[in-house]
Design an enzyme around this catalytic site. Structure first.
Site, PDB file in Angstrom:
ATOM      1  N   THR A   1       0.902  -1.160   0.082  1.00  0.00           N
ATOM      2  CA  THR A   1       0.050  -0.001   0.019  1.00  0.00           C
ATOM      3  C   THR A   1       0.990   1.180  -0.248  1.00  0.00           C
ATOM      4  OG1 THR A   1      -0.176   0.086   2.539  1.00  0.00           O
ATOM      5  CG2 THR A   1      -1.922  -1.144   1.083  1.00  0.00           C
TER       6      THR A   1
ATOM      7  N   CYS B   1      -2.454   0.087  14.670  1.00  0.00           N
ATOM      8  CA  CYS B   1      -3.469   0.887  13.589  1.00  0.00           C
ATOM      9  C   CYS B   1      -4.512  -0.224  13.559  1.00  0.00           C
ATOM     10  CB  CYS B   1      -2.746   0.731  12.360  1.00  0.00           C
ATOM     11  SG  CYS B   1      -3.820   1.276  11.251  1.00  0.00           S
TER      12      CYS B   1
ATOM     13  N   ARG C   1       4.365   6.690   2.939  1.00  0.00           N
ATOM     14  CA  ARG C   1       3.761   7.894   3.437  1.00  0.00           C
ATOM     15  C   ARG C   1       3.010   7.236   5.154  1.00  0.00           C
ATOM     16  NH1 ARG C   1      -1.630   7.271   3.372  1.00  0.00           N
ATOM     17  NH2 ARG C   1      -2.643   6.180   1.785  1.00  0.00           N
TER      18      ARG C   1
ATOM     19  N   CYS D   1       0.254   6.533   7.427  1.00  0.00           N
ATOM     20  CA  CYS D   1      -1.136   6.286   7.575  1.00  0.00           C
ATOM     21  C   CYS D   1      -2.165   7.369   8.054  1.00  0.00           C
ATOM     22  CB  CYS D   1      -1.508   4.992   8.520  1.00  0.00           C
ATOM     23  SG  CYS D   1      -3.116   4.532   8.672  1.00  0.00           S
TER      24      CYS D   1
ATOM     25  N   CYS E   1      -4.144   5.832  11.466  1.00  0.00           N
ATOM     26  CA  CYS E   1      -3.559   5.882  12.837  1.00  0.00           C
ATOM     27  C   CYS E   1      -2.778   6.698  13.170  1.00  0.00           C
ATOM     28  CB  CYS E   1      -3.084   4.315  13.019  1.00  0.00           C
ATOM     29  SG  CYS E   1      -1.591   4.154  12.114  1.00  0.00           S
TER      30      CYS E   1
ATOM     31  N   TRP F   1      22.359  14.233  47.448  1.00  0.00           N
ATOM     32  CA  TRP F   1      21.027  14.153  47.139  1.00  0.00           C
ATOM     33  C   TRP F   1      20.547  15.290  46.216  1.00  0.00           C
ATOM     34  CZ3 TRP F   1      17.439  18.096  47.058  1.00  0.00           C
ATOM     35  CH2 TRP F   1      15.878  17.827  47.456  1.00  0.00           C
TER      36      TRP F   1
ATOM     37  N   TYR G   1      18.434  14.034  42.734  1.00  0.00           N
ATOM     38  CA  TYR G   1      17.307  14.690  42.443  1.00  0.00           C
ATOM     39  C   TYR G   1      17.131  15.336  40.820  1.00  0.00           C
ATOM     40  CZ  TYR G   1      12.880  17.402  43.370  1.00  0.00           C
ATOM     41  OH  TYR G   1      11.684  17.965  43.346  1.00  0.00           O
TER      42      TYR G   1
ATOM     43  N   ASP H   1      17.012  10.424  51.507  1.00  0.00           N
ATOM     44  CA  ASP H   1      15.727  11.599  51.434  1.00  0.00           C
ATOM     45  C   ASP H   1      14.873  11.267  52.605  1.00  0.00           C
ATOM     46  OD1 ASP H   1      14.146  13.757  49.679  1.00  0.00           O
ATOM     47  OD2 ASP H   1      12.751  12.063  50.457  1.00  0.00           O
TER      48      ASP H   1
END
Length: 493
Positions: free
Chosen positions: A30, A38, A63, A65, A68, A432, A436, A452
């Site tokens: 296709t 899809c 290309r 779809c 979807c 720490w 973080y 912590d």
């Protein structure tokens, strides 16, 4: 992920949306490519090829779809996990670095030659940096065509194309439709009111525990910068070309985003930063599967699946928050940050109110949500604006200088290990703070904050050891998702 044909084909045959963004399905009969989920009829094996990126599929002459919309799939969670050059490059391309600085700028940021960078991306993504950036431009163009009333020439340059002809050729090639046809197919969906306003959907892999995200952000929201209101997170943005504001509303299968941008060239980086903030490219099934294997965490995972790690739209902003939050409560840190923001001279960021234009963002009540001040702006603030001990003020200034001179790179494409090492070399930044920032600013999914206090309290509440050294050793079973375990322990506390 490795492009194992049988594994990929099974995902396509079962329409498993967990693999959307991991790979793309090309159907040679296709001439289209799709996301794995899809809803179209499963293609025959002999007509199927699998690609690691949309750009690779486009390079093979396929290309997108129309059913979807594979270009709107969540990004691959692999780029959150990986800290290597390809992972860093993909994060920087998503943030628009190629559009702003070209491939030479991208290569310089990563410390590699253009040729070597092209070779690495080609080997893993099936496409080089230009092709990957081109695929992103095509997606940005489609969003602008379908959600705004802008002229096509304006859209071409806002999406990053060098000419209208290049824009037309790319859209025709990727979507097999002229730009005017895409706009006509929009049907009843009208462009939102207001110059620079764009509405779109940010896809994610379910489940998503939206309330946990909003609760986390609301507790730390800074007046004038961000707020959570009626199930929507609003915040101001500092973007490469100007100001912005976004409203993010979690929904079933997507997060609705309304962006107001002073410059539409900032659409792609704004989207990338919003996705990063809400951790929308994560694979929650993989994360929860690992954490649920621990009997101590299993009940929490079952009760609250899809917990994400709230990250950041700006690495420097997160670093300032982390430093001010050292050894104080969230409420106290928020108070200090608010005082700092109140003290800054507003006109240094946006100009006086009378100079603001209709293109600049504001919330529905007329108040401006402004981006957090940058490193240069923080350096220009007087000492009295900080309202904190001299040592902490000195740490903030040292950080700002390191960011300005490039010693510390807190951008999404920064080298995590090197950035942590350089952070630790700054006065006033310890393990720490560095951990973080690795978790929230640098996007490391495997950071753990064993020292912590809230993490230790959460561990004790779940019957786990709360001694930092013992807890750190115990946490090895949660690799490579210890950042997510940290969030769950905070919630348990």
């Amino acid at each position: 992920m490795e492009m194992d044909f049988e594994r990929c084909y099974r995902a396509v045959d079962s329409r498993d949306q967990r693999f959307d963004g991991w790979f793309y399905t090309g159907v040679t009969s296709t001439g289209i490519y799709c996301r794995p989920s899809c809803p179209a009829t499963t293609p025959k094996r002999k007509n199927v090829r699998f690609f690691p990126s949309a750009a690779a599929a486009q390079g093979a002459g396929l290309r997108a779809c129309r059913r979807c919309r594979p270009d709107a799939a969540p990004g691959s969670p692999e780029w959150d996990v990986r800290a290597d050059v390809v992972g860093r490059a993909m994060r920087l391309i998503a943030d628009g670095v190629v559009d702003r600085s070209g491939v030479p700028g991208l290569a310089a940021r990563l410390g590699y030659t253009e040729r070597h960078l092209h070779r690495m991306l080609r080997a893993e993504m099936g496409a080089g940096p230009l092709a990957l950036a081109r695929a992103q431009r095509a997606q940005t163009a489609r969003i602008l065509i379908e959600t705004t009333g802008l002229g096509m020439a304006e859209i071409a340059f806002a999406a990053g194309f060098g000419s209208v002809r290049q824009f037309n050729d790319t859209v025709r090639e990727v979507y097999a439709s002229a730009p005017s046809q895409l706009r006509a197919a929009r049907g009843r969906h009208q462009a939102p009111p207001g110059a620079g306003t764009i509405s779109l959907r940010l896809a994610y892999r379910p489940p998503l525990h939206a309330r946990a995200l909003l609760d986390f952000l609301a507790l730390r929201a800074l007046p004038g910068v961000e707020e959570v209101r009626d199930g929507t997170y609003h915040r101001g943005l500092r973007l490469p070309h100007g100001a912005g504001q976004v409203a993010l509303t979690p929904a079933d299968g997507y997060v609705a985003a309304t962006l107001r941008l002073a410059d539409l060239r900032d659409l792609a980086p704004a989207v990338a930063r919003c996705r990063r903030l809400l951790d929308l490219d994560a694979d929650p099934v993989a994360v929860d599967g690992t954490l649920a294997a621990d009997p101590a965490l299993a009940p929490a995972v079952a009760a609250e699946p899809g917990i994400r790690v709230p990250r950041a739209v700006d690495g420097f902003e997160m670093a300032v928050r982390a430093i001010i939050g050292q050894q104080v409560s969230v409420t106290s840190a928020r108070t200090t940050l608010t005082r700092l923001l109140t003290s800054r001279n507003d006109h240094e960021v946006y100009g006086p109110d009378e100079d603001q234009t209709p293109d600049q963002p504001h919330d529905h009540r007329g108040g401006w949500l402004r981006g957090f001040p940058g490193a240069e702006e923080l350096l220009d603030l007087p000492d009295a604006a900080f309202g904190m001990p001299i040592g902490r003020r000195g740490t903030l200034r040292a950080l700002a200088r390191a960011v300005v001179d490039g010693t510390v790179d807190l951008a999404p494409g920064g080298d995590r290990e090197e950035t942590v090492r350089r952070l630790l070399a700054l006065p006033g930044i310890g393990p720490w703070t560095a951990g973080y920032l690795a978790m929230r600013a640098l996007g490391d999914p495997d950071a753990f904050l064993g020292t912590d206090l809230a993490v230790r309290r959460g561990a004790a509440a779940l019957g786990l050891p709360d001694d930092p050294k013992t807890l750190d050793a115990y946490a090895d079973r949660w690799r490579p998702w210890r950042s997510y375990a940290t969030i769950r322990l905070w919630r348990a506390a």
